[in-house]
Design an enzyme around this catalytic site. Structure first.
Site, PDB file in Angstrom:
ATOM      1  N   GLU A  31      60.702  29.921  67.065  1.00  0.00           N
ATOM      2  CA  GLU A  31      60.457  29.332  68.385  1.00  0.00           C
ATOM      3  C   GLU A  31      59.484  30.191  69.187  1.00  0.00           C
ATOM      4  O   GLU A  31      58.528  29.684  69.783  1.00  0.00           O
ATOM      5  CB  GLU A  31      61.777  29.203  69.170  1.00  0.00           C
ATOM      6  CG  GLU A  31      62.696  28.105  68.659  1.00  0.00           C
ATOM      7  CD  GLU A  31      63.507  28.523  67.449  1.00  0.00           C
ATOM      8  OE1 GLU A  31      63.486  29.724  67.106  1.00  0.00           O
ATOM      9  OE2 GLU A  31      64.153  27.667  66.823  1.00  0.00           O
TER      10      GLU A  31
ATOM     11  N   GLN B 283      65.834  51.139  64.043  1.00  0.00           N
ATOM     12  CA  GLN B 283      65.039  50.637  65.154  1.00  0.00           C
ATOM     13  C   GLN B 283      65.962  50.174  66.267  1.00  0.00           C
ATOM     14  O   GLN B 283      66.859  49.378  66.028  1.00  0.00           O
ATOM     15  CB  GLN B 283      64.174  49.471  64.684  1.00  0.00           C
ATOM     16  CG  GLN B 283      63.436  48.776  65.821  1.00  0.00           C
ATOM     17  CD  GLN B 283      62.690  47.543  65.364  1.00  0.00           C
ATOM     18  OE1 GLN B 283      61.676  47.647  64.674  1.00  0.00           O
ATOM     19  NE2 GLN B 283      63.190  46.380  65.717  1.00  0.00           N
ATOM     20  N   GLY B 284      65.760  50.692  67.459  1.00  0.00           N
ATOM     21  CA  GLY B 284      66.602  50.308  68.593  1.00  0.00           C
ATOM     22  C   GLY B 284      65.809  49.545  69.633  1.00  0.00           C
ATOM     23  O   GLY B 284      65.503  50.082  70.697  1.00  0.00           O
ATOM     24  N   TYR B 285      65.459  48.305  69.318  1.00  0.00           N
ATOM     25  CA  TYR B 285      64.764  47.460  70.300  1.00  0.00           C
ATOM     26  C   TYR B 285      65.743  46.481  70.954  1.00  0.00           C
ATOM     27  O   TYR B 285      65.910  46.458  72.149  1.00  0.00           O
ATOM     28  CB  TYR B 285      63.642  46.663  69.619  1.00  0.00           C
ATOM     29  CG  TYR B 285      62.392  47.454  69.293  1.00  0.00           C
ATOM     30  CD1 TYR B 285      62.264  48.808  69.615  1.00  0.00           C
ATOM     31  CD2 TYR B 285      61.320  46.840  68.656  1.00  0.00           C
ATOM     32  CE1 TYR B 285      61.105  49.509  69.303  1.00  0.00           C
ATOM     33  CE2 TYR B 285      60.154  47.535  68.348  1.00  0.00           C
ATOM     34  CZ  TYR B 285      60.051  48.871  68.664  1.00  0.00           C
ATOM     35  OH  TYR B 285      58.907  49.556  68.355  1.00  0.00           O
ATOM     36  N   SER B 286      66.358  45.609  70.105  1.00  0.00           N
ATOM     37  CA  SER B 286      67.180  44.515  70.633  1.00  0.00           C
ATOM     38  C   SER B 286      68.410  45.021  71.363  1.00  0.00           C
ATOM     39  O   SER B 286      68.984  46.049  71.012  1.00  0.00           O
ATOM     40  CB  SER B 286      67.654  43.614  69.493  1.00  0.00           C
ATOM     41  OG  SER B 286      66.583  42.949  68.918  1.00  0.00           O
TER      42      SER B 286
ATOM     43  N   GLU C  33      50.544  44.208  58.633  1.00  0.00           N
ATOM     44  CA  GLU C  33      51.974  43.964  58.509  1.00  0.00           C
ATOM     45  C   GLU C  33      52.326  42.540  58.900  1.00  0.00           C
ATOM     46  O   GLU C  33      53.223  41.934  58.340  1.00  0.00           O
ATOM     47  CB  GLU C  33      52.760  44.969  59.336  1.00  0.00           C
ATOM     48  CG  GLU C  33      52.885  46.281  58.590  1.00  0.00           C
ATOM     49  CD  GLU C  33      53.100  47.440  59.515  1.00  0.00           C
ATOM     50  OE1 GLU C  33      53.332  47.209  60.706  1.00  0.00           O
ATOM     51  OE2 GLU C  33      53.018  48.585  59.037  1.00  0.00           O
TER      52      GLU C  33
ATOM     53  N   SER D 269      61.301  35.018  66.315  1.00  0.00           N
ATOM     54  CA  SER D 269      61.871  33.748  65.871  1.00  0.00           C
ATOM     55  C   SER D 269      60.767  32.702  65.762  1.00  0.00           C
ATOM     56  O   SER D 269      59.705  32.829  66.376  1.00  0.00           O
ATOM     57  CB  SER D 269      62.928  33.273  66.860  1.00  0.00           C
ATOM     58  OG  SER D 269      62.319  32.845  68.063  1.00  0.00           O
TER      59      SER D 269
END
Lengths: 387, 348, 387, 348
Positions: C372, C129-132, C247, C370
């Site tokens: 937060e 997965q290439g999100y961040s 999910e 996260s």
């Protein structure tokens, strides 16, 4: 009413001074006044003790001697607090002593000092603080109470709230808006208002301890002399914000938590919870917190002794003390079992009053700078975090 | 959805609706406020309404003139009463009926007097000797307004009239404006004695109903606090826009949802007729969560409201005082953790 | 490589299904593969199990049957998770299964589905997965990796990071900026990139468990066919954000915490701390938290069973589960005493590994949203608090 | 200010300055990183520098060739070493000297081997029979790099060479890249035996020094985290401007200041020669605070850094791993709470 200037105790060794204070409390605290009271006393109740302090010249340990105070070091002031606390002496109506007196000494005119200070010392003037308003709580600079100069008089309209023991006071100092065209901190003045002036109305507010500790105070075209302004016109915010360093230390003193922990122990013995290992482990945690708080408090007192200035980090004391006090009081509720909700103390013993302690601990994180505001300040002023 | 589930959900909806008879729909609490520290602390007329609706016997089977309702329904009822801070002693009276399995209408307002000591769930200390009782029951909610007591003893549940000879009642105010009584009996002669077989089950049910009452009041005062966060402005913005308060409000919400699930699963466990240990464990778990959540809500309610939250005239305080009064009733969290641990050990 | 379509298990009673899954795990999980591994396994280690699932047609319980999945209800999917967890089966490289497959099924072209889905089922394509990105962590829409259309090809330049097991993958799906002139969410496209394309570089990153779980992936003028776009140009954000409801439930399943609590118990027995009443009280608190979490989790599963939609409040599960897991792991550190810091498990028993559990629990509150960010979302979407 | 206070403050300043010999002034940790999991986990050359500076005997009086420094100075030293994550076994070696009161130069690198069991501060299990020792000492930090051990036994502190007959050392890596040894002795003959009178005091001092090391590393990594909060941007602003993080950072700061005060007051209590119980209570209190603070800092360091905080290549992780390794050394918080409670009871 007369009052004596105090003997000069500034150079007395601390240990000797402590013994002197202890003996004074034992001999002079009125026998028929409540000791270790969980709630504040009203003027009618506390007056004899106020006057006893006044007669000895011990009412204002924090004021310079030339103004009728004792001129004591922070360390000696702390000893007085500790010894009076130890004897269970009630706190007097001290807003004039702690707040207004030092403020007038720094910022008042000679005339104001000569007029007002002696009347605080004699008990003739009992002061209330008029800072908070319904829409200016944590955001103190948002005051809306207005003062307009009309000839030689200020005309005041507005409302103040959360005036501690406001129904005991005959004078109140207020922050009032005197310029609406500038940014909010810059248009505020500091005024002295007699509460018997026409247009002043006081409405006591019961707190959760079912005690009328606070008051709302309404101002409806109240007229006061021009000379009742302290400092410059529109200079009130600076005056009001300047808190003396050592008062910011004392507000974090471990005394409330220490008392509460002793009460927790007594209550646990009474309800048979003492000795339960899970309770004892939680008790030890609270005791460790208290001892470390005391160590931190001592490190600030030590700084005061050495004449160092106290930084913004001192509010750590107040945050931790007040939250520790609350945690102890919450453990008291647990330990009290079915008696937790009783309105009156168990066995009539004021130490055994879980609900009382629980409620008494609540406002300590709200008044005098809420824990939230103090954390904001710490984050910025001490940790340097950005806005 | 199987038909039984349908029925249960429908019953729950109906019982919630029915509480409108005693809980102001608009959340008005003026009656509650006015009732505090007055006479018995509750209103006999409203109690009578509750009795007429059959709530006192809702856990008795229909053949015993009860409503035959499950714990899901009972918890829904007390949740609504908690949200409305209704002070009338429903749980104590329903407990009296459930312990005895009897219709106690002739005994007037009859509440349970089961507890022997503080910080313990024990109820078996007293005995009935020669048809008479000597000894003390403590921490009896709303005793001053009762006509009689269902006194749990090792020898059965005795119905004792308040004005019977050898009976003495002392009472103290609680923070919520109600009272706690101490019942001293010296050779008191009961009106009737019933078997004590159902006491343990009945106490578990009353405990769970109390947890649900606490959950109801917690949810209601949390909603008030959220409203306050949305409307109260400081520094030019609503205080609910401050992230530190948002995160703390979220932490409260998390505990509320855990409490909701915990109580619902305990009710389901009881309604499914699980084994005794499993039932008691589920009840203890739910009571712990409800207690701790109520106290968390109480703390944050006052703190988030600031000064106004510490005044008696603001309604939030009524919830705080009720939470303080109820959090240890039928056992503090410490008591229930201990019981849960013992049951866990037993099961292992 | 072939794979069998699964028998239709949708109508099998849950209890029977559970037994079937349990037996399958016992019989088919490779004997020489690690069980109850605390760290993820690499493709070379987990491949036999992946292929065993594939052969049975059980690799994709969440996909519809017409695409080679099992088409199972959420409840049955949960049973598989539970039973595989019970046996200690390793988690396979499942990003293609869990993330890309459902996404293609909803948003992919027929051609994309026909091409890519079978290759996931067969294990030919392992997806990352290439999100961040380094500057797009919690603020995912701040992607800077760029894709520019040049004739029939997208030309990609930029960098992705935190690609889980990225060094095992031979394909990656990415979010890339395809329009810089609009607001940030509106200029993002969803692209499929073979990792053997010229210009793709992978750099593994060791995590605190000293395991190369993540990778950075660099794109230097990487050219892919125009047809590797999923959905519309600039429509990638919507596709990526749509997470399937169930999910979001599963990510809050109590399994990690339940395992950790069992480990805490085993460790306490081993170090002699078990039976200490203060520890036992803390243990009971954790157990109560776990049981209430399980009750809350069940209430969501029940909603799924009834076909109800799951609201934003479901993230309560993930917040509480991950933070409970951390609290349990912190208690493990306490209980471990002097062995707390050991790099390897005590006695070679994977359950007795305080430091391992402590570290393993850390990222659960960071990745997948996260705590937060989730609290921000809850405050606004569920509590309705203002911005 | 009395002259003694002046001297102490000056000593503390000097010892802090002297650590520049082994701690990079710019906070560079490349040596620390490279050292991990290599050979003994520490650098004998740097250890030799420490020995030359007299640190190993800093607690021995000047007449015994020590530096005669107080605990205020010792804590200042370990605080600086903690901030620099210095892995060389100063505390273990200084403990060996303090336990024996002797100059152990001839024993090479000699570290203390005192601990009998996990989760206990006990050290008296072994005895010396006919001049020989049989038994096991556990959890000996950095044992692989040592030449000899100061073995605390009921019969005295024995200096045992690693290569002596009947001595067997096993070792395991710890998370910080150092090691913990287990020393098995079967009729091992010591090089020398010293009286064990000082062991209890020496252990208290080593415990406090470890607390200060933990405080030093906690402060340093917290400063790194604050820096990160100021520079890392998300959603168009530095993450340190988010109030929820500000308040949590403040909570960490509060614990750090409590730790500072707790350690300083414990050092003062020891330096003032208070009674044994008061000394041990103060040490236990400081160790609890330092442990708990280090773990709080560790947790918040990783969380506030986000993903990068969970990578090994980022330096913050080095501090987390050291905190994990040291938090229970010389006693976990649970162990010290127990000791503190016992001392409290004794005093009552």
């Amino acid at each position: 009413m007369t009052f004596a200037p105090s003997e000069d105790l500034r150079d007395m060794p601390d240990d000797e001074f402590r013994m002197l204070v202890r003996r004074f409390a034992e001999e002079n605290y009125p026998k028929d006044m409540p000791r270790h009271s969980q709630r504040r006393l009203h003027w009618r109740e506390v007056k004899p003790w106020y006057l006893a302090l006044s007669r000895r010249g011990w009412l204002c340990p924090n004021w310079p001697r030339e103004h009728g105070g004792m001129g004591l070091s922070a360390a000696k002031q702390l000893i007085m607090i500790e010894e009076f606390g130890r004897h269970g002496c009630a706190r007097v109506n001290d807003i004039g002593i702690v707040m207004l007196g030092p403020l007038l000494i720094h910022h008042g005119s000679e005339q104001q000092k000569a007029h007002f200070l002696p009347k605080i010392l004699s008990g003739e003037h009992i002061w209330a603080q008029g800072y908070s308003e319904p829409n200016a709580g944590s955001d103190l600079a948002a005051v809306r109470t207005e003062a307009v100069l009309d000839g030689d008089e200020w005309v005041i309209n507005g409302q103040k709230t959360w005036a501690t023991l406001g129904n005991d006071a005959n004078w109140i100092f207020i922050l009032a808006r005197t310029d609406k065209t500038v940014k909010k901190q810059a248009g505020i003045s500091f005024l002295l208002v007699p509460m018997d002036a026409p247009g002043v109305t006081v409405r006591p507010i019961e707190n959760l301890e079912l005690f009328d500790e606070f008051s709302e105070i309404f101002f409806d075209n109240v007229r006061i002399p021009k000379g009742n302004l302290v400092g410059e016109v529109n200079g009130g915010w600076t005056i009001a914000k300047a808190l003396l360093g050592h008062e910011r230390v004392f507000i974090g003193a471990p005394r409330l938590s220490a008392n509460a922990l002793a009460q927790l122990r007594a209550l646990a013995e009474r309800t048979g919870v003492a000795g339960d290992p899970a309770f004892e482990d939680r008790f030890v945690r609270l005791k460790l917190d208290l001892d470390d708080l005391a160590a931190l408090f001592e490190s600030y007192v030590e700084k005061l002794r050495r004449g160092e200035t106290i930084g913004a980090d001192v509010s750590i004391l107040k945050i931790f003390q007040s939250e520790l006090f609350q945690r102890i009081s919450e453990e008291m509720l647990q330990v009290a079992g079915e008696t937790a909700g009783l309105r009156e103390p168990l066995d009539g013993d004021a130490r055994l009053h879980a609900a009382g302690a629980y409620l008494m601990a609540r406002p300590t994180t709200i008044f005098g700078g809420s824990s939230e505001i103090m954390r904001n300040v710490l984050a910025k002023a001490v940790l340097g975090l950005p806005n | 959805m199987p038909p039984q589930e349908d029925d249960a959900a429908e019953n729950v909806r109906m019982i919630r609706d029915s509480t409108r008879a005693v809980v102001a729909a608009d959340g008005d609490l003026s009656r509650i406020r006015a009732q505090r520290f007055q006479q018995s602390g509750f209103d006999p007329a409203i109690f009578a309404t509750m009795a007429e609706m059959g709530w006192l016997t809702l856990r008795l089977p229909e053949q015993a003139a009860g409503l035959g309702l499950g714990m899901a329904e009972y918890c829904a009822l007390t949740e609504e009463l908690g949200a409305g801070l209704v002070p009338e002693p429903l749980i104590g009276a329903a407990l009296a009926h459930r312990m005895t399995g009897a219709d106690l209408a002739e005994a007037g307002i009859c509440v349970a007097a089961w507890q022997d000591d503080a910080n313990s769930l024990g109820w078996r200390k007293l005995r009935i000797d020669g048809g008479r009782i000597t000894g003390t029951k403590r921490f009896i909610p709303d005793a001053t307004g009762a006509d009689s007591f269902a006194v749990a003893t090792a020898g059965g549940v005795a119905i004792v009239a308040k004005d019977a000879s050898g009976v003495r009642l002392d009472s103290e105010w609680t923070q919520d404006g109600c009272s706690l009584g101490t019942l001293d009996m010296t050779g008191a002669a009961p009106l009737a004695v019933h078997a004590a077989d159902a006491v343990d089950d009945a106490l578990d049910e009353a405990t769970l109903a109390t947890a649900s009452y606490l959950f109801g009041l917690s949810g209601r005062v949390f909603a008030m606090t959220i409203d306050y966060l949305k409307t109260r402005r400081q520094f030019g913005q609503p205080i609910g826009s401050f992230q530190a308060l948002q995160h703390r409000a979220t932490d409260v919400k998390i505990q509320l949802e855990l409490a909701r699930a915990s109580i619902a699963s305990a009710a389901a466990t009881l309604d499914a007729g699980a084994a005794r240990a499993a039932r008691s464990a589920a009840v203890s778990r739910a009571k712990c969560r409800a207690n701790d959540t109520a106290l968390l809500v109480a703390r944050e309610t006052i703190q988030m409201h600031g000064a106004i939250g510490f005044t008696d005239e603001y309604d939030a305080g009524l919830f705080v005082r009720k939470a303080m009064t109820l959090c240890n009733r039928f056992g503090s969290s410490a008591v229930h953790r201990r019981r849960f641990a013992a049951l866990l050990k037993e099961a292992a």
